[in-house]
Design an enzyme around this catalytic site. Sequence first.
Site, PDB file in Angstrom:
ATOM      1  N   CYS A   9       0.867  -1.185   0.000  1.00 14.03           N
ATOM      2  CA  CYS A   9       0.000   0.000   0.000  1.00 14.03           C
ATOM      3  C   CYS A   9       0.902   1.232   0.000  1.00 14.03           C
ATOM      4  O   CYS A   9       2.077   1.139  -0.357  1.00 14.03           O
ATOM      5  CB  CYS A   9      -0.980  -0.019   1.182  1.00 14.03           C
ATOM      6  N   ASN A  12       2.319   1.427   4.333  1.00  7.09           N
ATOM      7  CA  ASN A  12       2.647   0.168   5.039  1.00  7.09           C
ATOM      8  C   ASN A  12       2.378   0.260   6.538  1.00  7.09           C
ATOM      9  O   ASN A  12       3.080  -0.322   7.353  1.00  7.09           O
ATOM     10  CB  ASN A  12       4.097  -0.287   4.784  1.00  7.09           C
ATOM     11  N   CYS A  14      -1.386   0.804   7.409  1.00 11.84           N
ATOM     12  CA  CYS A  14      -2.827   0.523   7.550  1.00 11.84           C
ATOM     13  C   CYS A  14      -3.253  -0.728   6.778  1.00 11.84           C
ATOM     14  O   CYS A  14      -3.581  -1.753   7.369  1.00 11.84           O
ATOM     15  CB  CYS A  14      -3.659   1.720   7.074  1.00 11.84           C
ATOM     16  N   ARG A  15      -3.277  -0.634   5.430  1.00 10.17           N
ATOM     17  CA  ARG A  15      -3.857  -1.714   4.623  1.00 10.17           C
ATOM     18  C   ARG A  15      -2.942  -2.922   4.455  1.00 10.17           C
ATOM     19  O   ARG A  15      -3.364  -4.069   4.682  1.00 10.17           O
ATOM     20  CB  ARG A  15      -4.238  -1.176   3.232  1.00 10.17           C
ATOM     21  N   SER A  16      -1.702  -2.702   4.005  1.00  7.96           N
ATOM     22  CA  SER A  16      -0.866  -3.878   3.702  1.00  7.96           C
ATOM     23  C   SER A  16      -0.457  -4.668   4.950  1.00  7.96           C
ATOM     24  O   SER A  16      -0.324  -5.898   4.849  1.00  7.96           O
ATOM     25  CB  SER A  16       0.340  -3.512   2.823  1.00  7.96           C
ATOM     26  N   ASP A 122      -7.945   3.839   0.942  1.00  7.33           N
ATOM     27  CA  ASP A 122      -7.044   4.301   2.001  1.00  7.33           C
ATOM     28  C   ASP A 122      -7.873   4.745   3.211  1.00  7.33           C
ATOM     29  O   ASP A 122      -8.643   5.695   3.119  1.00  7.33           O
ATOM     30  CB  ASP A 122      -6.235   5.486   1.440  1.00  7.33           C
TER      31      ASP A 122
HETATM   32  P1  4NP Z   1      -1.767   2.791   4.098  1.00  8.25           P
HETATM   33  O1  4NP Z   1      -2.426   4.132   4.676  1.00  8.25           O
HETATM   34  O2  4NP Z   1      -1.234   3.158   2.718  1.00  8.25           O
HETATM   35  O3  4NP Z   1      -2.917   1.860   4.023  1.00  8.25           O
HETATM   36  O4  4NP Z   1      -0.699   2.376   5.074  1.00  8.25           O
HETATM   37  C1  4NP Z   1      -1.729   5.335   4.795  1.00  8.25           C
HETATM   38  C2  4NP Z   1      -0.838   5.515   5.826  1.00  8.25           C
HETATM   39  C3  4NP Z   1      -0.176   6.716   5.973  1.00  8.25           C
HETATM   40  C4  4NP Z   1      -0.416   7.739   5.063  1.00  8.25           C
HETATM   41  C5  4NP Z   1      -1.291   7.547   4.023  1.00  8.25           C
HETATM   42  C6  4NP Z   1      -1.946   6.338   3.888  1.00  8.25           C
HETATM   43  N1  4NP Z   1       0.239   8.974   5.226  1.00  8.25           N
HETATM   44  O5  4NP Z   1      -0.037   9.890   4.419  1.00  8.25           O
HETATM   45  O6  4NP Z   1       1.068   9.132   6.134  1.00  8.25           O
END
Ligand code: 4NP
Length: 152
Positions: A9, A12, A14-16, A122
């Site tokens: 994602c 790294n 939240c989703r992955s 996201d």
């Molecule tokens: P992820 O979510 O891609 O599912 O881990 C996010 C985590 C952090 C951020 C964006 C999306 N960020 O902008 O810091």
Amino acid sequence: MPVKVLMVCLGNICRSPLAEGILKAKVNPSEVFVDSAGTAGYHIGKAPDLRSIEIASQAGIDISRQKCRRFTPADFDNFDYIFAMDRENLMHLMDLARNEADSKKLYLLLEKAGMPGEEVPDPYYGGPEGFREVFHMIDAATDKLLPMLYRP
Ligand code: 4NP
């Protein structure tokens, strides 16, 4: 040699990490190795987002000891399947691919799981319900992926 699967994602956190934890809970580690990474480097070395840790723990899955890392082109050498959570990250990975063999390892997670055109959204800036939705999407997708992850 296990089949190697990388979930990717943006952050790294939240989703992955959820995708890694959910798939790991469904496979025999000697047959399928699972890891995760982010295309961005905002949170390197950190544990997953508390909201992801919480939704996973409600399903009996502990992702709290995972550590955030950034995707590197060497991952193309080390993994058989690289699943992006959304199209934006898939495009980023396509840009990093060094050759056709690399790009052939790239898939949109939900598309490969028979849900064409769908993405894992996201959840970072939303509330806990977004994490619940993401959990259920990944849970359904990984169920559908299982048969193709085992070598014939
Ligand atoms: P992820 O979510 O891609 O599912 O881990 C996010 C985590 C952090 C951020 C964006 C999306 N960020 O902008 O810091």
